[in-house]
Design a protein around this motif. Sequence first.
Motif, PDB file in Angstrom:
ATOM      1  N   PHE A  78       0.986  -1.291   0.008  1.00  0.00           N
ATOM      2  CA  PHE A  78      -0.030   0.014   0.061  1.00  0.00           C
ATOM      3  C   PHE A  78       0.784   1.222   0.053  1.00  0.00           C
ATOM      4  CE2 PHE A  78      -3.013  -2.954   0.693  1.00  0.00           C
ATOM      5  CZ  PHE A  78      -4.192  -2.198   0.807  1.00  0.00           C
ATOM      6  N   GLN A  79       0.554   2.249  -0.542  1.00  0.00           N
ATOM      7  CA  GLN A  79       1.064   3.564  -0.661  1.00  0.00           C
ATOM      8  C   GLN A  79       0.193   4.601  -0.433  1.00  0.00           C
ATOM      9  OE1 GLN A  79       4.241   3.667  -1.411  1.00  0.00           O
ATOM     10  NE2 GLN A  79       4.356   1.209  -1.787  1.00  0.00           N
ATOM     11  N   ASP A  80       0.365   5.552  -0.828  1.00  0.00           N
ATOM     12  CA  ASP A  80      -0.508   6.599  -0.498  1.00  0.00           C
ATOM     13  C   ASP A  80      -1.861   6.810  -0.950  1.00  0.00           C
ATOM     14  OD1 ASP A  80       1.344   7.977   1.029  1.00  0.00           O
ATOM     15  OD2 ASP A  80       2.225   9.318  -0.702  1.00  0.00           O
ATOM     16  N   ALA A  81      -2.096   5.775  -2.106  1.00  0.00           N
ATOM     17  CA  ALA A  81      -3.345   5.424  -2.582  1.00  0.00           C
ATOM     18  C   ALA A  81      -4.462   5.112  -1.565  1.00  0.00           C
ATOM     19  CB  ALA A  81      -3.250   4.279  -3.609  1.00  0.00           C
ATOM     20  N   VAL A  82      -4.021   4.897  -0.531  1.00  0.00           N
ATOM     21  CA  VAL A  82      -5.231   4.610   0.404  1.00  0.00           C
ATOM     22  C   VAL A  82      -5.585   5.922   1.321  1.00  0.00           C
ATOM     23  CG1 VAL A  82      -5.996   2.914   2.552  1.00  0.00           C
ATOM     24  CG2 VAL A  82      -4.587   2.097   0.536  1.00  0.00           C
ATOM     25  N   ALA A  83      -6.186   6.559   0.941  1.00  0.00           N
ATOM     26  CA  ALA A  83      -6.649   7.898   1.509  1.00  0.00           C
ATOM     27  C   ALA A  83      -7.231   7.574   2.797  1.00  0.00           C
ATOM     28  CB  ALA A  83      -7.112   8.829   0.297  1.00  0.00           C
ATOM     29  N   PHE A  84      -8.588   6.882   2.608  1.00  0.00           N
ATOM     30  CA  PHE A  84      -9.466   6.732   3.590  1.00  0.00           C
ATOM     31  C   PHE A  84      -9.584   5.254   3.873  1.00  0.00           C
ATOM     32  CE2 PHE A  84     -10.910  10.086   0.622  1.00  0.00           C
ATOM     33  CZ  PHE A  84     -10.802  11.224   1.432  1.00  0.00           C
ATOM     34  N   PHE A  85      -9.273   5.283   5.283  1.00  0.00           N
ATOM     35  CA  PHE A  85      -9.396   3.826   5.815  1.00  0.00           C
ATOM     36  C   PHE A  85     -10.061   3.749   7.116  1.00  0.00           C
ATOM     37  CE2 PHE A  85      -7.412   0.131   7.842  1.00  0.00           C
ATOM     38  CZ  PHE A  85      -7.330  -0.805   6.818  1.00  0.00           C
ATOM     39  N   VAL A  86     -11.053   2.764   7.233  1.00  0.00           N
ATOM     40  CA  VAL A  86     -12.040   2.686   8.195  1.00  0.00           C
ATOM     41  C   VAL A  86     -11.354   1.484   9.192  1.00  0.00           C
ATOM     42  CG1 VAL A  86     -14.363   2.317   9.348  1.00  0.00           C
ATOM     43  CG2 VAL A  86     -13.862   3.855   7.303  1.00  0.00           C
ATOM     44  N   ASP A  87     -10.773   1.709  10.341  1.00  0.00           N
ATOM     45  CA  ASP A  87     -10.511   0.523  11.279  1.00  0.00           C
ATOM     46  C   ASP A  87     -11.562  -0.326  11.784  1.00  0.00           C
ATOM     47  OD1 ASP A  87      -8.329  -0.849  12.194  1.00  0.00           O
ATOM     48  OD2 ASP A  87      -8.338   0.130  14.275  1.00  0.00           O
ATOM     49  N   GLY A  88     -11.508  -1.463  11.259  1.00  0.00           N
ATOM     50  CA  GLY A  88     -12.390  -2.527  11.473  1.00  0.00           C
ATOM     51  C   GLY A  88     -11.669  -3.708  12.444  1.00  0.00           C
ATOM     52  N   ASN A  89     -12.098  -4.941  12.106  1.00  0.00           N
ATOM     53  CA  ASN A  89     -11.618  -6.099  12.954  1.00  0.00           C
ATOM     54  C   ASN A  89     -11.388  -7.042  11.964  1.00  0.00           C
ATOM     55  OD1 ASN A  89     -10.910  -7.756  15.027  1.00  0.00           O
ATOM     56  ND2 ASN A  89     -12.918  -8.050  15.554  1.00  0.00           N
ATOM     57  N   GLY A  90     -10.100  -6.920  11.286  1.00  0.00           N
ATOM     58  CA  GLY A  90      -9.827  -8.220  10.283  1.00  0.00           C
ATOM     59  C   GLY A  90      -8.698  -7.967   9.586  1.00  0.00           C
ATOM     60  N   ASP A  91      -8.403  -8.925   8.796  1.00  0.00           N
ATOM     61  CA  ASP A  91      -7.115  -8.925   8.097  1.00  0.00           C
ATOM     62  C   ASP A  91      -7.608  -8.809   6.571  1.00  0.00           C
ATOM     63  OD1 ASP A  91      -5.409  -9.084  10.360  1.00  0.00           O
ATOM     64  OD2 ASP A  91      -5.736 -11.271  10.438  1.00  0.00           O
ATOM     65  N   ASN A 110     -10.780  -2.618   7.067  1.00  0.00           N
ATOM     66  CA  ASN A 110     -10.254  -4.082   7.311  1.00  0.00           C
ATOM     67  C   ASN A 110     -11.522  -4.832   8.154  1.00  0.00           C
ATOM     68  OD1 ASN A 110      -9.855  -2.413   9.568  1.00  0.00           O
ATOM     69  ND2 ASN A 110      -8.391  -4.069  10.442  1.00  0.00           N
ATOM     70  N   VAL A 111     -11.801  -6.069   7.464  1.00  0.00           N
ATOM     71  CA  VAL A 111     -12.890  -6.792   7.684  1.00  0.00           C
ATOM     72  C   VAL A 111     -12.401  -8.335   8.082  1.00  0.00           C
ATOM     73  CG1 VAL A 111     -14.731  -5.340   6.728  1.00  0.00           C
ATOM     74  CG2 VAL A 111     -13.571  -7.275   5.496  1.00  0.00           C
ATOM     75  N   PRO A 112     -13.340  -9.126   8.783  1.00  0.00           N
ATOM     76  CA  PRO A 112     -12.717 -10.689   8.788  1.00  0.00           C
ATOM     77  C   PRO A 112     -12.456 -11.223   7.474  1.00  0.00           C
ATOM     78  CG  PRO A 112     -14.213 -10.074  10.253  1.00  0.00           C
ATOM     79  CD  PRO A 112     -14.184  -9.001   9.507  1.00  0.00           C
ATOM     80  N   CYS A 113     -11.792 -11.920   7.204  1.00  0.00           N
ATOM     81  CA  CYS A 113     -11.613 -12.640   5.936  1.00  0.00           C
ATOM     82  C   CYS A 113     -12.355 -13.802   5.872  1.00  0.00           C
ATOM     83  CB  CYS A 113      -9.940 -13.349   5.935  1.00  0.00           C
ATOM     84  SG  CYS A 113      -8.574 -12.127   5.940  1.00  0.00           S
TER      85      CYS A 113
END
Length: 127
Positions: A78-91, A110-113
């Motif tokens: 991942f580079q700067d392309a991930v501007a918006f990231f909601v912290d969840g519970n997963g990989d 990030n969500v459960p796989c």
Amino acid sequence: FMNGKGSWLEQERFCQYTGANEKWPGGASLATIGTGADGAAVRSFMQNEDQNLEVYIGGFNRFYGGKKNWYWIDGTTFQDAVAFFVDGNGDCLAYLNKSVNNQPIGAYKNVPCNSGLRSSICSVKAK
């Protein structure tokens, strides 16, 4: 967009199967959204889909050097392309087709796989 329910790995396999079945020269996999242009294309396409969807994309994390490191399915980091990231519970990563915690549509979470409740966005690989 693959409308079906399965885990992250099941959805990746479905993308690969579809790519082979359709005889796409480079095959297919879960979507890598590595640039702003990629993100804009996905947002444009998803605007006509159900606004409550969280769909798997090709991001996942691994522990390396004592910390989580995020990668795309094609092996790029991942580079700067991930501007918006909601912290969840997963990989694994989901693309949000709705606003969550004041984050705009198009944020990643990030969500459960192993959640079998998500569809996916596949991308055709260039050959």
